[in-house]
Design an enzyme around this catalytic site. Sequence first.
Site, PDB file in Angstrom:
ATOM      1  CE  LYS A 138      -7.278  11.782  -6.229  1.00  0.00           C
ATOM      2  NZ  LYS A 138      -8.583  12.238  -5.714  1.00  0.00           N
TER       3      LYS A 138
ATOM      4  CG  ASP B  83      -6.342  11.891  -0.242  1.00  0.00           C
ATOM      5  OD1 ASP B  83      -5.694  12.607   0.554  1.00  0.00           O
ATOM      6  OD2 ASP B  83      -6.748  10.750   0.053  1.00  0.00           O
TER       7      ASP B  83
END
Length: 215
Positions: free
Chosen positions: A125, A143
């Site tokens: 991420k 996310d």
Amino acid sequence: MARMTKKKKLALEIIKRLKKEYPVAGCSLDYDEAWKLLVSVRLAAQCTDARVNIIVEQLYEKYPDVNALADASAEDIEKIVRPCGLGKTKSRDINACMKILRDEYNGEIPKDFNSLLKLPGVGRKSANLIMGDVFGKPAIVTDTHCIRLTNRMGLVNGIKEPKKVEMELWKIIPPEEGSDFCHRLVYHGREVCTARTHPYCEECCLKDICPKVGV
């Protein structure tokens, strides 16, 4: 194959509508140098971006560059970043990461995705966020908003593992759209397709194409 084509068409329509709804897409973490985004995204784990933006001001006042953070002790960093939660782990990762940037990259951030993944505390991420926002490269940041919304919208089917969601989205999201699309999902997830309350489907620009209206 037909199902993937349908998903891609849905993805393109969602991208178009979210662009209209949120014309300006960008990261909600404040930074003016690439290494600062690396610090902020580490602090943002299980913490709001708004709080991180406040805490890093104090952090950079005392440690204004990579060298200063690398030379600091993890314990001293923790005294400042503790309000972001997981203080010991985050301060240790930030300190170790800055040491590597200082010693191996001349204070700069590596431009290679796999090199980013080798930095302490940097996962897919974070690496995708940096690739997209700092270097303007194709990126998909999975996310919590991205995972929740893409499942609700039917772009992925019941997948919660971030890497698996990312891999599914790469199949249907044009590479040049990925980074901004994920930022717009954050905006939409905070304002309309919320997690802690019932989503405001009646106000949603996607209500006529979203299969999970009211869920």
